[in-house]
Scaffold this motif. Structure first.
Motif, PDB file in Angstrom:
ATOM      1  N   GLU A 421       0.834  -1.207   0.000  1.00  0.00           N
ATOM      2  CA  GLU A 421       0.000   0.000   0.000  1.00  0.00           C
ATOM      3  C   GLU A 421       0.868   1.255   0.000  1.00  0.00           C
ATOM      4  O   GLU A 421       0.621   2.204  -0.744  1.00  0.00           O
ATOM      5  CB  GLU A 421      -0.938  -0.002   1.217  1.00  0.00           C
ATOM      6  N   ALA A 422       1.902   1.256   0.835  1.00  0.00           N
ATOM      7  CA  ALA A 422       2.791   2.422   0.908  1.00  0.00           C
ATOM      8  C   ALA A 422       3.558   2.596  -0.389  1.00  0.00           C
ATOM      9  O   ALA A 422       3.734   3.720  -0.875  1.00  0.00           O
ATOM     10  CB  ALA A 422       3.760   2.265   2.085  1.00  0.00           C
ATOM     11  N   SER A 423       4.010   1.483  -0.979  1.00  0.00           N
ATOM     12  CA  SER A 423       4.772   1.591  -2.224  1.00  0.00           C
ATOM     13  C   SER A 423       3.881   2.070  -3.363  1.00  0.00           C
ATOM     14  O   SER A 423       4.320   2.844  -4.214  1.00  0.00           O
ATOM     15  CB  SER A 423       5.423   0.251  -2.591  1.00  0.00           C
ATOM     16  N   PHE A 424       2.614   1.634  -3.379  1.00  0.00           N
ATOM     17  CA  PHE A 424       1.730   2.082  -4.452  1.00  0.00           C
ATOM     18  C   PHE A 424       1.460   3.576  -4.343  1.00  0.00           C
ATOM     19  O   PHE A 424       1.364   4.274  -5.362  1.00  0.00           O
ATOM     20  CB  PHE A 424       0.408   1.303  -4.429  1.00  0.00           C
ATOM     21  N   GLU A 425       1.346   4.075  -3.134  1.00  0.00           N
ATOM     22  CA  GLU A 425       1.152   5.514  -2.953  1.00  0.00           C
ATOM     23  C   GLU A 425       2.338   6.291  -3.528  1.00  0.00           C
ATOM     24  O   GLU A 425       2.168   7.322  -4.183  1.00  0.00           O
ATOM     25  CB  GLU A 425       0.984   5.831  -1.460  1.00  0.00           C
ATOM     26  N   LYS A 449      -6.408  -0.148  -8.993  1.00  0.00           N
ATOM     27  CA  LYS A 449      -5.992   1.106  -8.372  1.00  0.00           C
ATOM     28  C   LYS A 449      -5.596   2.142  -9.415  1.00  0.00           C
ATOM     29  O   LYS A 449      -5.888   3.333  -9.274  1.00  0.00           O
ATOM     30  CB  LYS A 449      -4.819   0.845  -7.416  1.00  0.00           C
ATOM     31  N   LEU A 450      -4.918   1.688 -10.469  1.00  0.00           N
ATOM     32  CA  LEU A 450      -4.546   2.605 -11.543  1.00  0.00           C
ATOM     33  C   LEU A 450      -5.793   3.153 -12.232  1.00  0.00           C
ATOM     34  O   LEU A 450      -5.881   4.341 -12.540  1.00  0.00           O
ATOM     35  CB  LEU A 450      -3.654   1.890 -12.555  1.00  0.00           C
ATOM     36  N   GLN A 451      -6.764   2.270 -12.460  1.00  0.00           N
ATOM     37  CA  GLN A 451      -8.002   2.704 -13.108  1.00  0.00           C
ATOM     38  C   GLN A 451      -8.724   3.745 -12.273  1.00  0.00           C
ATOM     39  O   GLN A 451      -9.247   4.735 -12.798  1.00  0.00           O
ATOM     40  CB  GLN A 451      -8.906   1.502 -13.356  1.00  0.00           C
ATOM     41  N   GLU A 452      -8.751   3.553 -10.966  1.00  0.00           N
ATOM     42  CA  GLU A 452      -9.388   4.523 -10.075  1.00  0.00           C
ATOM     43  C   GLU A 452      -8.705   5.881 -10.167  1.00  0.00           C
ATOM     44  O   GLU A 452      -9.348   6.923  -9.995  1.00  0.00           O
ATOM     45  CB  GLU A 452      -9.338   4.014  -8.632  1.00  0.00           C
ATOM     46  N   ALA A 453      -7.415   5.878 -10.442  1.00  0.00           N
ATOM     47  CA  ALA A 453      -6.662   7.128 -10.557  1.00  0.00           C
ATOM     48  C   ALA A 453      -6.704   7.708 -11.964  1.00  0.00           C
ATOM     49  O   ALA A 453      -6.059   8.728 -12.238  1.00  0.00           O
ATOM     50  CB  ALA A 453      -5.211   6.887 -10.139  1.00  0.00           C
ATOM     51  N   GLY A 454      -7.426   7.051 -12.862  1.00  0.00           N
ATOM     52  CA  GLY A 454      -7.528   7.551 -14.225  1.00  0.00           C
ATOM     53  C   GLY A 454      -6.354   7.186 -15.110  1.00  0.00           C
ATOM     54  O   GLY A 454      -6.115   7.830 -16.138  1.00  0.00           O
ATOM     55  N   ILE A 455      -5.614   6.148 -14.731  1.00  0.00           N
ATOM     56  CA  ILE A 455      -4.455   5.696 -15.503  1.00  0.00           C
ATOM     57  C   ILE A 455      -4.746   4.319 -16.071  1.00  0.00           C
ATOM     58  O   ILE A 455      -5.095   3.396 -15.334  1.00  0.00           O
ATOM     59  CB  ILE A 455      -3.186   5.656 -14.624  1.00  0.00           C
ATOM     60  N   GLN A 456      -4.606   4.182 -17.376  1.00  0.00           N
ATOM     61  CA  GLN A 456      -4.895   2.907 -18.018  1.00  0.00           C
ATOM     62  C   GLN A 456      -3.738   1.930 -17.856  1.00  0.00           C
ATOM     63  O   GLN A 456      -2.571   2.326 -17.808  1.00  0.00           O
ATOM     64  CB  GLN A 456      -5.192   3.120 -19.507  1.00  0.00           C
ATOM     65  N   SER A 457      -4.074   0.661 -17.797  1.00  0.00           N
ATOM     66  CA  SER A 457      -3.073  -0.406 -17.733  1.00  0.00           C
ATOM     67  C   SER A 457      -2.978  -1.067 -19.102  1.00  0.00           C
ATOM     68  O   SER A 457      -3.993  -1.456 -19.678  1.00  0.00           O
ATOM     69  CB  SER A 457      -3.470  -1.450 -16.688  1.00  0.00           C
ATOM     70  N   VAL A 458      -1.778  -1.196 -19.621  1.00  0.00           N
ATOM     71  CA  VAL A 458      -1.563  -1.826 -20.921  1.00  0.00           C
ATOM     72  C   VAL A 458      -0.553  -2.947 -20.742  1.00  0.00           C
ATOM     73  O   VAL A 458       0.593  -2.704 -20.356  1.00  0.00           O
ATOM     74  CB  VAL A 458      -1.043  -0.815 -21.962  1.00  0.00           C
ATOM     75  N   GLU A 459      -0.975  -4.179 -21.013  1.00  0.00           N
ATOM     76  CA  GLU A 459      -0.087  -5.325 -20.932  1.00  0.00           C
ATOM     77  C   GLU A 459       0.399  -5.689 -22.331  1.00  0.00           C
ATOM     78  O   GLU A 459      -0.405  -5.871 -23.250  1.00  0.00           O
ATOM     79  CB  GLU A 459      -0.800  -6.524 -20.307  1.00  0.00           C
ATOM     80  N   ALA A 460       1.702  -5.795 -22.491  1.00  0.00           N
ATOM     81  CA  ALA A 460       2.277  -6.122 -23.801  1.00  0.00           C
ATOM     82  C   ALA A 460       3.723  -6.549 -23.611  1.00  0.00           C
ATOM     83  O   ALA A 460       4.333  -6.274 -22.584  1.00  0.00           O
ATOM     84  CB  ALA A 460       2.202  -4.919 -24.736  1.00  0.00           C
TER      85      ALA A 460
END
Length: 483
Positions: A421-425, A449-460
């Motif tokens: 949790e601390a590292s993600f912050e 958590k990224l989605q909640e912050a408005g950041i998309q996750s892209v796996e590739a």
């Protein structure tokens, strides 16, 4: 055995258009002399990971800590020893003699054949320790002539040693220049020790400035490549760095590295103990952008330890502690090293073809520039798990091109269930201005958590530019739908 990244690129290489010939674009405004000069410069820096952004994805460097003494005091510096867990300039775990340093270079040159550069950057100033510095270079040059030699200096004694530097074929020199106005310098340097006398405040800053300018000009006259490092200190020299950039360009520097001040109180520096803050990533990028029109900016610096080993962004120095490497027999084979380098160059050509192919037809006019954070282990690929990343490389995408603009260190997310949790912050603070994270794999929890912050996750697992442009294309479509 073909690496996964090579197999990945081979599928693209067979279909891509013919590569453009090297040289200029054919525009009338670009003279043949300029093109030839640029090509010669690129050849000189092609395997230097600090001087070439392209090379830093593929080639490694090492610093040998043979220079303990320093002749100036900087308010941002505290040279400490036995600090294995710190990563910042001036920090080392062990001092070496020239003979030990040369032995270490041969050992590592065999173990890490993509290591192409040996530099001396401290923990003090190499030219305040000239005998140890030049003896180290002599020994390495005798036994490993294919390795580039490099040194970093504050410039105070540089004018006295340019001839010796040239004689030893040290082709790359970095000077740390934080000011061209001694009044600003007096806020950064408490004292300067020159010709057996200590000069304080403005008087010392004037001497340092004059010697730096003299040394920079001497390097240009000697045809030695010069990179200038500048530490960005908010409220002191941040606005002044544009003037620094102009002056150093006129005097022959070809690359400018504007670095953020590191000022954590636990480091014990004057700035750290007095509360002087470092710049935010946004502030740093703004100053770098303001200077980029004048000369090439270095944006991939990791502010390495004085005993760093490996690719930029990784530190393998603990694998080669004095106790360990002194027991190792060097297996330095120049033919095997060249074979590895040939493989790297082949891969780079394939990577270039893949990048060119990704850019074909990708033009989204009048759309905003966005930042994306990339988890990568090198090689120009999205190839690292989100949870394993200790830094993100930041790219700016506008639909026509994908530009590397910097890197941001983070706390590793995966810590066996502890501290996530601390590292993600901390991660979120580092990438708050990014629109997406590109990684080979991202777990469900961080994705949410990224989605909640408005950041998309892209796996590739692919070329960075290709993945970034594909994200941008989707991003623009979604932006248009919202409007």
């Amino acid at each position: 055995m073909t690496s996964p990244s090579t197999r990945l690129l081979n599928s693209n290489a067979t279909e891509s258009p013919t590569q453009a010939k090297s040289g200029g674009c054919g525009c009338d405004s670009t003279s043949n002399a300029t093109v030839e000069r640029d090509e010669m410069l690129q050849e000189r820096i092609a395997k230097h990971p600090c001087y070439s952004e392209d090379a830093h994805h593929h080639y490694a460097r090492m610093h040998v800590a043979v220079a303990p003494a320093c002749n100036i005091q900087c308010n941002y510096c505290n040279r400490k020893y036995d600090c294995a867990n710190e990563s910042r300039p001036g920090v080392v775990s062990e001092l070496l003699t020239p003979e030990q340093a040369a032995h270490k270079a041969l050992v590592i040159g065999g173990k890490i054949p993509q290591m192409t550069v040996v530099g001396i950057a401290g923990p003090g100033d190499p030219l305040a320790n000239p005998d140890k510095t030049f003896r180290t270079f002599e020994l390495i040059a005798e036994q490993a002539p294919d390795i580039k030699l490099c040194l970093s200096t504050n410039g105070l004694m540089l004018p006295d040693y340019v001839d010796r530097i040239k004689e030893l074929n040290i082709d790359h020199v970095t000077i740390t220049i934080n000011m061209v106005d001694p009044e600003i310098g007096a806020l950064i340097y408490p004292w300067v020790h020159y010709k057996r006398k200590r000069y304080r405040g403005l008087e010392g800053a004037k001497i340092l400035h004059e010697r730096q300018m003299e040394g920079l000009q001497a390097l240009k006259d000697a045809d030695i490549l010069c990179k200038v490092n500048s530490v960005m200190i908010p409220g002191i020299n941040d606005q002044h760095l544009v003037e620094v950039n102009r002056v150093i360009r006129e005097k022959g520097a070809f690359l400018h590295n504007i670095m953020p001040l590191i000022s954590a109180p636990e480091h014990g520096t004057h700035f750290g103990l007095t509360g002087q803050r470092g710049p935010t990533p946004k502030e740093l990028k703004e100053v770098q952008d303001n200077c980029s029109g004048n000369m090439k900016m270095m944006r991939h610096c990791r502010q390495c330890r004085a005993d760093a080993v490996g690719l930029l962004g990784e530190d393998r120095s603990q694998e080669f502690s004095k106790e360990k490497f002194l027991e190792m027999t060097p297996e330095y084979d120049m033919d095997k090293r060249q074979e590895v380098h040939d493989g790297i160059e082949k891969f780079k050509e394939e990577l270039k073809v893949a990048k060119d192919k990704a850019l074909v037809g990708k033009k989204f006019a009048n759309n905003p520039k966005v930042l994306v954070a990339v988890a990568t282990k090198g090689g120009g690929l999205v190839n690292q798990h989100f949870g394993h990343a200790k830094e993100f490389q930041i790219y700016e995408v506008d639909g026509k091109e994908v530009l590397f603009v910097g890197h941001r260190k983070i706390d590793q997310y995966c810590q066996s269930g502890y501290g996530e949790e601390a590292s993600f912050e901390h991660i979120m603070k580092a990438i708050a201005d990014c629109k997406a994270v590109l990684a080979s794999k991202i777990g469900n929890s961080p994705q949410e958590k990224l989605q909640e912050a408005g950041i998309q996750s892209v796996e590739a697992y692919d070329v960075i530019e290709k993945v970034a442009l594909e994200f941008y294309e989707q991003y623009v479509k979604e932006l248009g739908n919202k409007e």
